[in-house]
Write a protein that holds these residues in place. Structure first.
Motif, PDB file in Angstrom:
ATOM      1  N   UNK A  52       0.823  -1.215   0.000  1.00 45.09           N
ATOM      2  CA  UNK A  52       0.000   0.000   0.000  1.00 45.09           C
ATOM      3  C   UNK A  52       0.854   1.262   0.000  1.00 45.09           C
ATOM      4  N   UNK A  53       1.727   1.395  -1.007  1.00 53.17           N
ATOM      5  CA  UNK A  53       2.675   2.511  -1.027  1.00 53.17           C
ATOM      6  C   UNK A  53       1.974   3.858  -1.067  1.00 53.17           C
ATOM      7  N   UNK A  54       0.790   3.906  -1.673  1.00 53.22           N
ATOM      8  CA  UNK A  54       0.059   5.168  -1.741  1.00 53.22           C
ATOM      9  C   UNK A  54      -0.375   5.676  -0.386  1.00 53.22           C
ATOM     10  N   UNK A 108      -0.479  11.485   2.065  1.00 56.43           N
ATOM     11  CA  UNK A 108      -1.892  11.846   2.076  1.00 56.43           C
ATOM     12  C   UNK A 108      -2.332  12.349   3.426  1.00 56.43           C
ATOM     13  N   UNK A 109      -3.642  12.389   3.650  1.00 56.98           N
ATOM     14  CA  UNK A 109      -4.203  12.986   4.868  1.00 56.98           C
ATOM     15  C   UNK A 109      -3.838  12.195   6.119  1.00 56.98           C
ATOM     16  N   UNK A 110      -3.957  10.876   6.046  1.00 63.40           N
ATOM     17  CA  UNK A 110      -3.673  10.025   7.214  1.00 63.40           C
ATOM     18  C   UNK A 110      -2.639   8.975   6.824  1.00 63.40           C
ATOM     19  N   UNK A 111      -1.380   9.384   6.651  1.00 64.46           N
ATOM     20  CA  UNK A 111      -0.366   8.452   6.155  1.00 64.46           C
ATOM     21  C   UNK A 111      -0.042   7.354   7.168  1.00 64.46           C
ATOM     22  N   UNK A 112       0.308   6.197   6.631  1.00 68.80           N
ATOM     23  CA  UNK A 112       0.751   5.084   7.464  1.00 68.80           C
ATOM     24  C   UNK A 112       2.148   5.380   7.993  1.00 68.80           C
ATOM     25  N   UNK A 113       2.354   5.117   9.275  1.00 74.15           N
ATOM     26  CA  UNK A 113       3.685   5.227   9.874  1.00 74.15           C
ATOM     27  C   UNK A 113       4.445   3.942   9.573  1.00 74.15           C
ATOM     28  N   UNK A 114       5.356   4.010   8.623  1.00 76.15           N
ATOM     29  CA  UNK A 114       6.065   2.816   8.176  1.00 76.15           C
ATOM     30  C   UNK A 114       6.817   2.157   9.319  1.00 76.15           C
ATOM     31  N   UNK A 115       7.458   2.952  10.176  1.00 77.89           N
ATOM     32  CA  UNK A 115       8.251   2.381  11.272  1.00 77.89           C
ATOM     33  C   UNK A 115       7.387   1.550  12.208  1.00 77.89           C
ATOM     34  N   UNK A 116       6.214   2.082  12.576  1.00 75.87           N
ATOM     35  CA  UNK A 116       5.367   1.346  13.518  1.00 75.87           C
ATOM     36  C   UNK A 116       4.675   0.165  12.853  1.00 75.87           C
ATOM     37  N   UNK A 117       4.491   0.234  11.510  1.00 73.37           N
ATOM     38  CA  UNK A 117       3.823  -0.854  10.811  1.00 73.37           C
ATOM     39  C   UNK A 117       4.760  -2.012  10.489  1.00 73.37           C
ATOM     40  N   UNK A 118       6.048  -1.699  10.333  1.00 72.36           N
ATOM     41  CA  UNK A 118       7.007  -2.720   9.909  1.00 72.36           C
ATOM     42  C   UNK A 118       8.100  -2.968  10.956  1.00 72.36           C
ATOM     43  N   UNK A 119       8.468  -1.916  11.694  1.00 73.01           N
ATOM     44  CA  UNK A 119       9.560  -2.037  12.653  1.00 73.01           C
ATOM     45  C   UNK A 119       9.403  -3.166  13.650  1.00 73.01           C
ATOM     46  N   UNK A 120       8.230  -3.311  14.321  1.00 73.04           N
ATOM     47  CA  UNK A 120       8.090  -4.410  15.286  1.00 73.04           C
ATOM     48  C   UNK A 120       8.240  -5.796  14.649  1.00 73.04           C
ATOM     49  N   UNK A 121       7.850  -5.910  13.381  1.00 70.79           N
ATOM     50  CA  UNK A 121       8.011  -7.199  12.689  1.00 70.79           C
ATOM     51  C   UNK A 121       9.494  -7.517  12.520  1.00 70.79           C
ATOM     52  N   UNK A 122      10.265  -6.519  12.088  1.00 69.01           N
ATOM     53  CA  UNK A 122      11.699  -6.740  11.891  1.00 69.01           C
ATOM     54  C   UNK A 122      12.401  -7.007  13.216  1.00 69.01           C
ATOM     55  N   UNK A 123      11.981  -6.316  14.272  1.00 72.76           N
ATOM     56  CA  UNK A 123      12.565  -6.560  15.585  1.00 72.76           C
ATOM     57  C   UNK A 123      12.291  -7.984  16.060  1.00 72.76           C
ATOM     58  N   UNK A 124      11.058  -8.476  15.790  1.00 68.59           N
ATOM     59  CA  UNK A 124      10.717  -9.849  16.187  1.00 68.59           C
ATOM     60  C   UNK A 124      11.558 -10.855  15.410  1.00 68.59           C
ATOM     61  N   UNK A 125      11.793 -10.574  14.122  1.00 67.39           N
ATOM     62  CA  UNK A 125      12.631 -11.469  13.319  1.00 67.39           C
ATOM     63  C   UNK A 125      14.062 -11.490  13.842  1.00 67.39           C
ATOM     64  N   UNK A 126      14.569 -10.313  14.195  1.00 62.04           N
ATOM     65  CA  UNK A 126      15.934 -10.235  14.711  1.00 62.04           C
ATOM     66  C   UNK A 126      16.055 -10.945  16.050  1.00 62.04           C
ATOM     67  N   UNK A 127      15.066 -10.736  16.922  1.00 60.10           N
ATOM     68  CA  UNK A 127      15.112 -11.354  18.250  1.00 60.10           C
ATOM     69  C   UNK A 127      15.010 -12.867  18.163  1.00 60.10           C
ATOM     70  N   UNK A 176      -2.641  -3.513  12.106  1.00 59.66           N
ATOM     71  CA  UNK A 176      -1.429  -3.826  12.870  1.00 59.66           C
ATOM     72  C   UNK A 176      -1.247  -2.934  14.084  1.00 59.66           C
ATOM     73  N   UNK A 177      -1.816  -1.733  14.048  1.00 55.34           N
ATOM     74  CA  UNK A 177      -1.679  -0.836  15.189  1.00 55.34           C
ATOM     75  C   UNK A 177      -2.577  -1.173  16.356  1.00 55.34           C
ATOM     76  N   UNK A 178      -3.456  -2.154  16.189  1.00 58.41           N
ATOM     77  CA  UNK A 178      -4.406  -2.510  17.251  1.00 58.41           C
ATOM     78  C   UNK A 178      -3.872  -3.602  18.169  1.00 58.41           C
ATOM     79  N   UNK A 179      -2.661  -4.122  17.885  1.00 61.63           N
ATOM     80  CA  UNK A 179      -2.099  -5.217  18.675  1.00 61.63           C
ATOM     81  C   UNK A 179      -0.637  -4.920  18.997  1.00 61.63           C
ATOM     82  N   UNK A 180      -0.089  -5.720  19.901  1.00 62.38           N
ATOM     83  CA  UNK A 180       1.359  -5.690  20.135  1.00 62.38           C
ATOM     84  C   UNK A 180       2.007  -6.464  19.000  1.00 62.38           C
ATOM     85  N   UNK A 181       2.336  -5.757  17.929  1.00 66.47           N
ATOM     86  CA  UNK A 181       2.695  -6.400  16.670  1.00 66.47           C
ATOM     87  C   UNK A 181       3.933  -7.278  16.787  1.00 66.47           C
ATOM     88  N   UNK A 182       4.930  -6.828  17.523  1.00 65.63           N
ATOM     89  CA  UNK A 182       6.136  -7.635  17.669  1.00 65.63           C
ATOM     90  C   UNK A 182       5.859  -8.952  18.360  1.00 65.63           C
TER      91      UNK A 182
END
Length: 495
Positions: free
Chosen positions: A7-9, A13-32, A93-99
């Motif tokens: 969903x790059x678009x 825009x008006x309510x942009x997705x925060x890429x760090x919060x949407x993807x960062x916890x996933x990458x942290x979980x993979x690293x951990x 993804x923002x409704x849960x503890x994503x990591x």
């Protein structure tokens, strides 16, 4: 590792997705987790359907090719391979503890207690399509229980088919063709128009009202010669539609048919149909999915299940154990809710209880997914008489892609073309993907619309199939309402 943020678009825009919060916890979980992520894909989607078949985080295995030598050759040639795809729904993804959720999914903590309703198979053969068929065959019971008609589940609460401007445009086009044929002495005495998927008959009534009024203005006598065929899978829907068009009863016939094989019921119209009108039908027909990952073709296999917590609650609601649910669901899909109480009186007391069980089971239903290598597109059948080879230019059009095969829509479309008069047209309003790239930047289904399934339709594939059979196919936004996703596909014999 590849991160495919579709969903790059929505990054602006008006309510942009925060890429760090949407993807960062996933990458942290993979690293951990200290996993080898070199052969992993992370696929991020914005799943716009609030009711759907996905969890917020899913793990999808990518199965190896059975010929390991061929696989090794692909690696040597530089084609990247994957062992697993981690799928994230960015909208939720923002409704849960994503990591934490990602770590649990990777560890398989959610697998114990899942209640499976079927074995692995192609997406178009899943039991979700049996639920879809049940919805249309027992629609009256569903509507009574939900307290609303099925059209109210559509965006805006009604179908774009119910638009007088669109009806007048279609009729004017017909009259132009008929006037020209009449002047040449080539107009048949009987003028056939067929509608596939009539809903409650509102579109048919609008068309017939406008047709009669326009014909009276021009004194052509076309209304006297008109035969309008209302076609639908559901007898209940056809009964409603007949009541809606009672003022035009002398010009209307109703036909119960399988939308994927219209010519089986409408074969007598071969070469005679001047207009085949379809609205919001193709997106509701069974479809497989395929993907091109790392330069290799895969089919998407699925199996339906109830999550552990939902399975426990659903079983308790009918005094059953979770392991009894698959049997109850199979009986529901085979017999329907009206007969389920007679079949399982120890669990289902009456029809109302059966309908509640049906609706709650549908709400809880989820799909596991995995990617299985395709031996060859030439061995894969899209639809009767349509080879998987017709997918090749789409799958090999660029980077990794996953798309619907639109199996049911392709079967219906190809089977409908012989019904058209040499000056006839097929006009379809639906959710069409019109460029392959659209599949790379957004989620296109499946979602749940009330009790049915919805998928966007692979427009490039239908256009390719039509052109190979001598028909011109074009797409344009629906002209008579702005801001929606509905596209109009027009198909007619080529020059």
């Amino acid at each position: 590792m590849l991160i495919d943020f579709r969903p790059s678009g929505r990054l602006r825009g008006k309510n942009p997705v925060d890429f760090d919060s949407a993807v960062g916890p996933v990458l942290n979980a993979l690293a951990a987790g200290r996993r080898d992520v070199s052969r992993m894909r992370v696929a991020c989607d914005w799943v716009q359907y609030r009711e759907n078949f996905r969890d917020i985080v899913d793990v999808r295995p990518v199965l190896p090719r059975p010929d390991s030598a061929e696989s090794q050759a692909g690696q040597a040639a530089g084609a990247p391979g994957y062992d697993v795809e981690l799928a994230v729904d960015v909208r939720r993804s923002g409704t849960v503890a994503l990591g934490d959720l990602t770590a649990a999914r990777l560890a398989g903590d959610d697998l114990d207690g899942r209640v499976y309703l079927e074995d692995w198979g192609l997406a178009g053969q899943s039991c979700i399509w049996d639920f879809n068929a049940l919805y249309w065959s027992a629609l009256e019971l569903w509507e009574k229980a939900s307290g609303r008609g099925y059209e109210q589940a559509l965006p805006g609460g009604e179908s774009d088919a119910r638009n007088r401007g669109a009806a007048r445009e279609l009729i004017s086009g017909l009259f132009t063709v008929w006037d020209r044929l009449a002047a040449a002495g080539a107009l048949p005495e009987e003028l056939y128009v067929a509608e596939l998927g009539v809903g409650n008959g509102s579109q048919a009534k609008i068309f017939l009202d406008e047709f009669r009024d326009l014909d009276q203005t021009g004194e052509r006598g076309y209304y006297r010669r008109l035969h309008y065929l209302m076609c639908d899978y559901s007898q209940y829907v056809l009964d409603l539609a007949r009541e809606t068009v009672v003022a035009h009863a002398g010009h209307v016939s109703s036909v119960a048919l399988d939308a994927t094989r219209p010519s089986h019921s409408l074969g007598f119209l071969r070469g005679k149909t001047f207009l085949l009108y379809i609205s919001n039908v193709y997106d509701n027909l069974p479809t497989d999915e395929v993907a091109q990952l790392g330069g290799r073709p895969y089919s998407v296999q699925t199996r339906a299940y109830f999550p552990p917590g939902a399975a426990t609650e659903l079983a308790a609601s009918v005094s059953a154990e979770p392991e009894e649910l698959p049997g109850l669901v199979r009986r529901l899909l085979r017999l329907g809710p009206a007969l389920l109480a007679d079949s399982a009186p120890e669990h289902i007391g009456d029809t109302d209880t059966a309908v509640r069980f049906w609706q709650e089971a549908w709400s809880a239903l989820r799909l596991e997914e995995r990617y299985v290598p395709l031996a060859g597109l030439d061995l894969y059948s899209l639809a009767p008489g349509v080879s998987g080879e017709e997918l090749r230019p789409l799958l090999e059009s660029g980077a990794d892609v996953r798309m619907h095969v639109s199996s049911g829509a392709v079967a219906s479309f190809v089977d409908s073309l012989p019904l058209l008069h040499p000056f006839g047209r097929l006009v379809c309003h639906d959710l069409f993907v019109t460029k392959v790239q659209d599949y790379r930047v957004g989620f296109r289904g499946p979602g749940k619309y009330d009790g049915s399934v919805v998928n966007w339709v692979n427009g490039p594939l239908l256009a390719h199939a039509g052109r190979r059979r001598g028909f011109d196919v074009r797409f344009e936004p629906f002209r008579h309402r702005s801001g929606g996703n509905i596209m109009t596909m027009t198909t007619q014999p080529g020059d």
